[in-house]
Design an enzyme around this catalytic site. Structure first.
Site, short mmCIF file in Angstrom:
data_model
loop_
_atom_site.label_atom_id
_atom_site.label_comp_id
_atom_site.label_asym_id
_atom_site.label_seq_id
_atom_site.Cartn_x
_atom_site.Cartn_y
_atom_site.Cartn_z
N SER A 1 0.82 -1.20 0.00
CA SER A 1 0.00 0.00 0.00
C SER A 1 0.87 1.26 0.00
O SER A 1 1.67 1.46 -0.92
CB SER A 1 -0.96 -0.03 1.19
N ASP B 1 -9.36 -6.66 -4.90
CA ASP B 1 -8.65 -5.48 -4.40
C ASP B 1 -9.40 -4.21 -4.76
O ASP B 1 -9.88 -4.05 -5.89
CB ASP B 1 -7.25 -5.44 -5.04
N HIS C 1 -7.29 -6.00 -0.56
CA HIS C 1 -6.14 -5.11 -0.47
C HIS C 1 -5.04 -5.70 0.43
O HIS C 1 -3.86 -5.61 0.10
CB HIS C 1 -6.60 -3.76 0.06
#
Length: 420
Positions: free
Chosen positions: A197, A355, A387
């Protein structure tokens, strides 16, 4: 350079996730720095090679049995790596081989995402430890400066709001300078970066800043890759039609959306809301954990909830980067798709098949890198994962991650020809 945190011998089980305000008050009342360290260590004690002591060997009897066999050829330890300046350090978990080899692969550095910490990878460390034992490499999981259990130093950006280039650079510098200092003081020539991320975004930014220091880039559902599809181009912004459309769109926004955008641009952090809720904070985190970790065992979900609460309640620091790096809506102010085509090292993107992060940005970046002459790039999709793919489907993520790390292993020296 590295100092050991307080050794915690006996650790009580984590409290149950609070379900009402009474339980939330009790949870909040019993939160302190010692409990924060315990929250992290509960996750790591699952590993048979983890050692609470800075010198003692690991005790396999204190760890839960892993889902797959793990070699005993490594030891895992927590420490605080001291940086220059007062009260500046990075919290690190190191997995180092007990039998080093002559020509090991570059150290692998695992970097978490926004508002998270190295404990989020507790389901991946066993596989990484097994690989490190087999290949003689080292693995380091770091908390970014100002996040996790690293030093919560003041975060400041001096550039004006409209100065996007310098605003982004100053925010990136806060993290990248600390990471480079860590690498340099350790004497590592090159490292392999594995970032999730925001950690993926910052890993890419570090590779752009120090391309000769990165051997391979592995980005797990990275933030900040694609362009904002709703942002008009420079040509569109120059037209009267675009201006009128933007004004109409602005006027039609809800009051709540306007307030949210204003708070974002003013530098507010979502974690401020949790801290401001005081004794209701644990209840807010608990609601998230109950939903997010619903597929975990009760023990895993309790431990993760306890860990998230304790790193969230800590003093705000690196979290304030978010409004400088990302626009409202989580698109980067300086998208990586427009920057990464300069990279020459191998780059691999991982995305979950469910995701919310835009996979198209990764695929477009792969295309641009290949157009620029870098053909050691690819994008991989992890099934049954969102995610946090490394938590949603750790087995598949670990398998494919180790496959990428295998590519960093130096070739074995060829045998000398036999003499006549």
């Amino acid at each position: 350079m590295a100092s050991a945190p307080e050794v915690l011998n006996a650790i009580n089980p984590a409290r149950s996730i609070p379900q009402n305000w009474r339980e939330s008050i009790t949870y909040w009342w019993n939160s302190n720095d010692k409990e924060t360290a315990a929250a992290e260590e509960r996750l790591l004690r699952r590993l048979p090679f983890y050692s609470s002591s800075p010198t003692a060997p690991p005790d396999p009897t204190t760890a839960a049995a892993p889902s797959e066999p793990v070699s005993s050829g490594v030891v895992g330890r927590m420490s605080h790596f001291q940086l220059d300046g007062p009260k500046r350090y990075l919290n690190q978990f190191s997995i180092t081989p007990t039998n080093p080899v002559a020509n090991p692969p570059p150290p692998t550095v695992v970097l978490h995402g926004y508002g998270a910490g190295l404990g989020f990878f507790f389901m991946n460390f066993a596989a990484l430890g097994d690989w490190a034992a087999r290949r003689g490499g080292s693995v380091y999981a770091l908390d970014w400066l100002g996040m996790g259990l690293s030093a919560r130093v003041p975060f400041k950006v001096h550039a004006k709001r409209e100065d996007t280039q310098n605003r982004v650079k100053e925010a990136e510098d806060f993290f990248l300078d600390a990471l480079e200092e860590w690498r340099e003081k350790n004497g590592f020539e090159k490292v392999t970066l594995v970032g999730h991320s925001l950690g993926g975004y910052l890993s890419a930014a570090y590779a752009l800043r120090h391309p000769d220091r990165v051997s391979r880039l592995i980005l797990l559902s990275p933030a900040g890759i694609p362009q904002n599809p709703n942002k008009p181009t420079a040509a569109q912004e120059a037209t009267l039609e675009a201006v009128a459309e933007a004004e109409q769109k602005q006027s039609s926004q809800s009051l709540l959306r306007k307030l949210g955008t204003h708070a974002w641009e003013a530098g507010w952090s979502p974690f401020q809301i949790v801290r401001s809720a005081t004794f209701f904070g644990p209840l807010l985190v608990g609601r998230y954990s109950t939903w997010r970790f619903r597929h975990f065992t009760d023990e895993d979900s309790r431990d993760m909830n306890n860990y998230i609460w304790h790193i969230t309640r800590a003093k705000g620091s690196g979290e304030y980067c978010i409004s400088h790096i990302l626009e409202p809506g989580a698109h980067a102010r300086l998208p990586m798709v427009d920057r990464m085509d300069k990279l020459k090292m191998p780059v691999t993107f991982f995305y979950g098949d469910q995701d919310w992060m835009d996979e198209k940005g990764g695929r477009e970046t792969v295309h641009r890198l290949r157009e620029a002459g870098n053909h050691q790039v690819r994008s991989i999709r992890i099934p049954y994962a969102g995610h946090h793919l490394y938590l949603d489907n750790p087995d598949e993520t670990n398998k494919l991650l180790i496959r990428e790390l295998e590519k960093t292993v130096p070739p074995a020296p060829s045998a000398a020809p036999a003499s006549a």
